[in-house]
Design a protein around this motif. Structure first.
Motif, PDB file in Angstrom:
ATOM      1  N   ALA A 150      47.132  91.665  55.869  1.00 44.76           N
ATOM      2  CA  ALA A 150      46.642  90.460  56.539  1.00 44.76           C
ATOM      3  C   ALA A 150      45.129  90.338  56.441  1.00 44.76           C
ATOM      4  CB  ALA A 150      47.080  90.472  58.004  1.00 44.76           C
ATOM      5  N   ILE A 151      44.406  91.438  56.628  1.00 40.03           N
ATOM      6  CA  ILE A 151      42.945  91.373  56.557  1.00 40.03           C
ATOM      7  C   ILE A 151      42.493  91.077  55.136  1.00 40.03           C
ATOM      8  CG2 ILE A 151      40.825  92.707  56.845  1.00 40.03           C
ATOM      9  CD1 ILE A 151      42.036  91.745  59.436  1.00 40.03           C
ATOM     10  N   LYS A 152      43.196  91.600  54.151  1.00 40.95           N
ATOM     11  CA  LYS A 152      42.853  91.294  52.750  1.00 40.95           C
ATOM     12  C   LYS A 152      42.984  89.802  52.484  1.00 40.95           C
ATOM     13  CE  LYS A 152      44.148  92.423  47.991  1.00 40.95           C
ATOM     14  NZ  LYS A 152      42.817  92.892  47.579  1.00 40.95           N
ATOM     15  N   GLU A 153      44.092  89.204  52.929  1.00 39.55           N
ATOM     16  CA  GLU A 153      44.304  87.788  52.697  1.00 39.55           C
ATOM     17  C   GLU A 153      43.411  86.942  53.614  1.00 39.55           C
ATOM     18  OE1 GLU A 153      48.491  87.342  53.199  1.00 39.55           O
ATOM     19  OE2 GLU A 153      48.961  88.292  51.276  1.00 39.55           O
ATOM     20  N   TYR A 154      43.112  87.447  54.798  1.00 43.32           N
ATOM     21  CA  TYR A 154      42.186  86.734  55.687  1.00 43.32           C
ATOM     22  C   TYR A 154      40.775  86.723  55.103  1.00 43.32           C
ATOM     23  CZ  TYR A 154      39.400  85.637  59.834  1.00 43.32           C
ATOM     24  OH  TYR A 154      38.511  85.073  60.703  1.00 43.32           O
ATOM     25  N   TYR A 155      40.385  87.811  54.454  1.00 42.51           N
ATOM     26  CA  TYR A 155      39.071  87.869  53.812  1.00 42.51           C
ATOM     27  C   TYR A 155      38.975  86.826  52.695  1.00 42.51           C
ATOM     28  CZ  TYR A 155      35.188  89.724  51.055  1.00 42.51           C
ATOM     29  OH  TYR A 155      34.017  89.860  50.337  1.00 42.51           O
ATOM     30  N   ILE A 156      40.047  86.672  51.924  1.00 39.32           N
ATOM     31  CA  ILE A 156      40.076  85.644  50.878  1.00 39.32           C
ATOM     32  C   ILE A 156      40.017  84.251  51.516  1.00 39.32           C
ATOM     33  CG2 ILE A 156      41.394  84.699  48.945  1.00 39.32           C
ATOM     34  CD1 ILE A 156      42.585  87.461  48.538  1.00 39.32           C
ATOM     35  N   PHE A 157      40.746  84.065  52.601  1.00 37.36           N
ATOM     36  CA  PHE A 157      40.738  82.782  53.312  1.00 37.36           C
ATOM     37  C   PHE A 157      39.343  82.448  53.823  1.00 37.36           C
ATOM     38  CE2 PHE A 157      40.857  80.763  57.506  1.00 37.36           C
ATOM     39  CZ  PHE A 157      41.488  79.563  57.206  1.00 37.36           C
ATOM     40  N   LEU A 158      38.612  83.468  54.264  1.00 40.60           N
ATOM     41  CA  LEU A 158      37.302  83.244  54.857  1.00 40.60           C
ATOM     42  C   LEU A 158      36.234  82.961  53.814  1.00 40.60           C
ATOM     43  CD1 LEU A 158      35.647  83.268  57.509  1.00 40.60           C
ATOM     44  CD2 LEU A 158      35.293  85.717  57.160  1.00 40.60           C
ATOM     45  N   HIS A 159      36.320  83.586  52.646  1.00 39.23           N
ATOM     46  CA  HIS A 159      35.238  83.503  51.670  1.00 39.23           C
ATOM     47  C   HIS A 159      35.571  82.642  50.451  1.00 39.23           C
ATOM     48  CE1 HIS A 159      34.067  87.088  53.985  1.00 39.23           C
ATOM     49  NE2 HIS A 159      32.841  86.783  53.629  1.00 39.23           N
ATOM     50  N   ASN A 160      36.769  82.126  50.364  1.00 45.34           N
ATOM     51  CA  ASN A 160      37.133  81.255  49.258  1.00 45.34           C
ATOM     52  C   ASN A 160      37.324  79.842  49.795  1.00 45.34           C
ATOM     53  OD1 ASN A 160      38.357  79.906  47.064  1.00 45.34           O
ATOM     54  ND2 ASN A 160      39.177  81.830  46.280  1.00 45.34           N
ATOM     55  N   ARG A 161      36.465  78.927  49.399  1.00 40.49           N
ATOM     56  CA  ARG A 161      36.520  77.558  49.936  1.00 40.49           C
ATOM     57  C   ARG A 161      37.777  76.819  49.528  1.00 40.49           C
ATOM     58  NH1 ARG A 161      31.178  75.000  47.728  1.00 40.49           N
ATOM     59  NH2 ARG A 161      31.957  76.110  45.899  1.00 40.49           N
ATOM     60  N   ASN A 162      38.392  77.227  48.427  1.00 42.00           N
ATOM     61  CA  ASN A 162      39.583  76.531  47.944  1.00 42.00           C
ATOM     62  C   ASN A 162      40.875  77.106  48.517  1.00 42.00           C
ATOM     63  OD1 ASN A 162      38.048  74.861  46.191  1.00 42.00           O
ATOM     64  ND2 ASN A 162      37.871  76.577  44.768  1.00 42.00           N
ATOM     65  N   ARG A 183      42.592  77.320  51.821  1.00 43.43           N
ATOM     66  CA  ARG A 183      42.533  76.791  53.183  1.00 43.43           C
ATOM     67  C   ARG A 183      43.875  76.899  53.884  1.00 43.43           C
ATOM     68  NH1 ARG A 183      38.351  77.787  55.053  1.00 43.43           N
ATOM     69  NH2 ARG A 183      37.449  78.517  53.150  1.00 43.43           N
ATOM     70  N   ARG A 184      44.595  77.973  53.639  1.00 39.77           N
ATOM     71  CA  ARG A 184      45.907  78.119  54.269  1.00 39.77           C
ATOM     72  C   ARG A 184      46.143  79.582  54.606  1.00 39.77           C
ATOM     73  NH1 ARG A 184      51.673  77.236  51.115  1.00 39.77           N
ATOM     74  NH2 ARG A 184      53.054  77.677  52.869  1.00 39.77           N
ATOM     75  N   PHE A 185      46.626  79.843  55.830  1.00 40.80           N
ATOM     76  CA  PHE A 185      46.980  81.198  56.215  1.00 40.80           C
ATOM     77  C   PHE A 185      48.185  81.658  55.401  1.00 40.80           C
ATOM     78  CE2 PHE A 185      45.320  82.417  60.696  1.00 40.80           C
ATOM     79  CZ  PHE A 185      44.042  82.507  60.159  1.00 40.80           C
ATOM     80  N   SER A 186      48.109  82.867  54.866  1.00 36.91           N
ATOM     81  CA  SER A 186      49.267  83.440  54.200  1.00 36.91           C
ATOM     82  C   SER A 186      50.283  83.884  55.249  1.00 36.91           C
ATOM     83  CB  SER A 186      48.847  84.635  53.349  1.00 36.91           C
ATOM     84  OG  SER A 186      48.359  85.672  54.171  1.00 36.91           O
ATOM     85  N   SER A 187      51.485  84.233  54.799  1.00 39.08           N
ATOM     86  CA  SER A 187      52.539  84.637  55.736  1.00 39.08           C
ATOM     87  C   SER A 187      52.157  85.899  56.498  1.00 39.08           C
ATOM     88  CB  SER A 187      53.848  84.855  54.976  1.00 39.08           C
ATOM     89  OG  SER A 187      53.669  85.813  53.933  1.00 39.08           O
ATOM     90  N   ALA A 188      51.541  86.876  55.817  1.00 34.47           N
ATOM     91  CA  ALA A 188      51.152  88.117  56.489  1.00 34.47           C
ATOM     92  C   ALA A 188      50.060  87.854  57.522  1.00 34.47           C
ATOM     93  CB  ALA A 188      50.683  89.140  55.460  1.00 34.47           C
ATOM     94  N   THR A 189      49.073  87.025  57.183  1.00 38.20           N
ATOM     95  CA  THR A 189      47.998  86.716  58.130  1.00 38.20           C
ATOM     96  C   THR A 189      48.533  85.948  59.331  1.00 38.20           C
ATOM     97  OG1 THR A 189      46.509  86.564  56.228  1.00 38.20           O
ATOM     98  CG2 THR A 189      45.696  85.708  58.310  1.00 38.20           C
ATOM     99  N   TRP A 190      49.453  85.027  59.097  1.00 39.02           N
ATOM    100  CA  TRP A 190      50.050  84.266  60.193  1.00 39.02           C
ATOM    101  C   TRP A 190      50.829  85.190  61.126  1.00 39.02           C
ATOM    102  CZ3 TRP A 190      54.554  82.978  62.579  1.00 39.02           C
ATOM    103  CH2 TRP A 190      54.587  81.792  63.301  1.00 39.02           C
ATOM    104  N   LEU A 191      51.653  86.067  60.564  1.00 35.05           N
ATOM    105  CA  LEU A 191      52.422  86.997  61.376  1.00 35.05           C
ATOM    106  C   LEU A 191      51.509  87.946  62.155  1.00 35.05           C
ATOM    107  CD1 LEU A 191      55.441  88.020  59.114  1.00 35.05           C
ATOM    108  CD2 LEU A 191      55.554  86.966  61.364  1.00 35.05           C
ATOM    109  N   TYR A 192      50.449  88.393  61.511  1.00 38.69           N
ATOM    110  CA  TYR A 192      49.493  89.301  62.144  1.00 38.69           C
ATOM    111  C   TYR A 192      48.889  88.669  63.397  1.00 38.69           C
ATOM    112  CZ  TYR A 192      45.078  91.970  62.474  1.00 38.69           C
ATOM    113  OH  TYR A 192      44.013  92.712  62.905  1.00 38.69           O
ATOM    114  N   HIS A 193      48.452  87.446  63.295  1.00 41.56           N
ATOM    115  CA  HIS A 193      47.866  86.770  64.457  1.00 41.56           C
ATOM    116  C   HIS A 193      48.926  86.462  65.510  1.00 41.56           C
ATOM    117  CE1 HIS A 193      44.489  86.131  61.670  1.00 41.56           C
ATOM    118  NE2 HIS A 193      43.771  85.905  62.733  1.00 41.56           N
ATOM    119  N   PHE A 194      50.064  85.980  65.087  1.00 38.14           N
ATOM    120  CA  PHE A 194      51.119  85.599  66.031  1.00 38.14           C
ATOM    121  C   PHE A 194      51.600  86.815  66.818  1.00 38.14           C
ATOM    122  CE2 PHE A 194      55.583  84.231  66.952  1.00 38.14           C
ATOM    123  CZ  PHE A 194      55.265  83.157  67.742  1.00 38.14           C
ATOM    124  N   LEU A 195      51.772  87.941  66.143  1.00 35.55           N
ATOM    125  CA  LEU A 195      52.265  89.160  66.778  1.00 35.55           C
ATOM    126  C   LEU A 195      51.270  89.682  67.816  1.00 35.55           C
ATOM    127  CD1 LEU A 195      53.912  92.094  64.852  1.00 35.55           C
ATOM    128  CD2 LEU A 195      52.086  92.575  66.442  1.00 35.55           C
TER     129      LEU A 195
END
Length: 498
Positions: free
Chosen positions: A375-387, A389-401
């Motif tokens: 989740a942190i790997k994909e969140y890092y991409i979400f944070l630093h890549n302007r293109n 703009r969508r939470f991945s499934s692992a990042t979404w589950l990580y926050h929801f849990l």
């Protein structure tokens, strides 16, 4: 529009060519593969990504798998898994029925098979993530386990406190009873001359198995965040959190030397240093030009299997926390979620009466930390890549849990804890809030003064990819024996001097 993909394009787009034959072979009258997307006839033609699809923002930062299992392990096997699972369920439900057993035994037996069926479906049909070692099915099963745990947390959130505690008996009959009181900071002396066993009895009592757990925990956090400064900040701020909640949770009541010396300066720092060395080792790993290892007399099959559990590619994160307001708030949120993992562990243990050494806590921390690695790997991409703009499934589950666990703790804490925060804790949090607000204002002004950049239209078929340039000589040096690399560098240095 149909997109034809050849082997060269697959390697350029970092798609494993092994999957291409399976994609084209699975064409049918109801599903036509068109490169990265598939058209499914559901009344209205819509374009949805298949399970093997990984967005360009993630796939562009990953290499082809260096080592693969045999081809049979990458085939779908949907019918095979269906038949095997049904046969196992029929056998245990009809031929292996036990009469006159307690209800808890039957409940646990049914729950185990229900969870197993859900994880089987997750392993077969859940989407792939950013990581693929040791095998993509491992990460799909992890997502399935996280989904089931989220459903369980929602169920607990709808209960009252006493019912939630008694519910734990269905997991283990030993649970659901009050925990014994334990004093952690009654005697904070380092030197105890009157003790016949040791003159440093209190210090020796603190040197237990949990020191190794501290090392492993901070080593894991270093692998998750891949930034030593972030981990040091996490270490210091968590001690402040312990100080803030010690009037509620007895586990947070520690002696000054236990909190400052053993935790921060010894256990946490050693774990961070070990994690930093591990990151350096993985970052400087060997690069090869072929998808699989060449067969060699000196390379054993055991080494190949061990390499499957190592990451395919590794690069340290550059959070750049103070470069912009977005980076600051995004990094601060990631740090907060990491603290929520630890705070939830202690509060859930205290509220639901779970002993420290129970396997439920061990399973929970392993699952959450492994999910955080993705989740942190994909969140890092979400944070630093302007293109992206969508939470991945692992990042979404990580926050929801984690937020569900936090809601459970808040709901039940309102019934258990009535002691107000001490004045010095309130003053400390106000100072921290003022510092954060000041940084936000400074970074906001800094962002306004930056020269604006012209926005470019996003092309899904040719996305902009930020790739750090590496010379061909540098890449080849990773394949070259060490003594030849040193010799080449020395010769290059001599030529420069001439």
């Amino acid at each position: 529009m149909e997109i034809r993909i050849n082997i060269f394009t697959a390697m350029k787009k970092r798609i494993n060519p092994m999957y291409l034959d399976d994609h084209f072979r699975e064409r049918s009258h109801s599903q036509v593969f068109t490169g990265k997307y598939s058209k499914v006839n559901i009344g209205i033609q819509t374009i949805i990504p298949p399970r093997h699809y990984i967005s360009p923002a993630i796939s562009a930062s990953h290499q082809l798998a260096l080592i693969d299992f045999p081809r049979i392990f990458y085939m779908s096997h949907t019918i095979t898994f269906l038949l095997i699972s049904l046969l196992i369920i029929i056998y245990f439900s009809f031929a292996h029925t036990v009469q006159d057993v307690p209800f808890i035994y039957e409940f646990q037996r049914g729950a185990v098979f229900a969870i197993g069926v859900f994880l089987l479906y997750a392993g077969v049909y859940f989407p792939d993530g950013a990581l693929n070692h040791p095998h993509p099915v491992c990460w799909r099963v992890l997502q399935g386990a996280a989904c089931f745990y989220c459903a369980f947390l929602v169920f607990v959130l709808m209960l009252d406190l006493d019912t939630a505690r008694q519910l734990m008996k269905y997991i283990d009959p030993r649970l659901g009873v009050p925990l014994p009181d334990r004093a952690y900071a009654d005697d904070c002396r380092i030197y105890t001359p009157e003790n016949p066993e040791s003159k440093f009895a209190n210090l020796a009592k603190a040197m237990d198995l949990y020191i190794v757990c501290h090392w492993f925990g901070w080593w894991s956090k270093m692998l998750i965040f891949r930034d030593a400064y972030i981990c040091i900040f996490l270490s210091v701020t968590f001690e402040w959190l312990e100080l803030s909640f010690k009037h509620w949770i007895t586990n947070f009541t520690e002696c000054w030397w236990d909190s400052l010396i053993l935790d921060v300066l010894l256990c946490n720092i050693i774990g961070i240093i070990l994690g930093h060395l591990t990151c350096k080792y993985l970052e400087l790993g060997s690069f090869r030009w072929f998808g699989k290892y060449k067969k060699s007399y000196y390379r054993s099959e055991l080494a190949k299997i061990f390499a499957l559990f190592s990451p395919n590619e590794w690069s340290n994160y550059k959070w750049q926390m103070f470069d912009s307001l977005a980076n600051f708030l995004g990094t601060l949120w990631a740090i907060s979620m990491s603290h929520i993992i630890d705070i939830n562990h202690f509060f859930l243990k205290f509220i639901l009466w779970i002993p420290v050494n129970h396997w439920v806590l061990l399973v929970r921390i392993i699952m959450v930390c492994t999910l955080a690695l993705v989740a942190i790997k994909e969140y890092y991409i979400f944070l630093h890549n302007r293109n992206y703009r969508r939470f991945s499934s692992a990042t979404w589950l990580y926050h929801f849990l984690l937020l569900l666990e936090l809601f459970i703790n808040v709901k039940f804490s309102m019934q258990l804890f009535h002691t107000p925060f001490p004045n010095h804790i309130k003053i400390g949090w106000r100072i921290i809030g003022g510092i954060v607000l000041t940084i936000v204002v400074i970074l906001f002004i800094k962002d306004i003064r930056k020269p604006g950049k012209k926005a470019q239209a996003f092309d899904a078929y040719n996305p902009p990819i930020d790739i750090e340039s590496v010379s061909y000589t540098h890449l080849r040096a990773h394949e070259t024996p060490e003594h030849l690399v040193c010799r080449l560098l020395l010769e290059k240095k001599k030529k420069k001097k001439k």
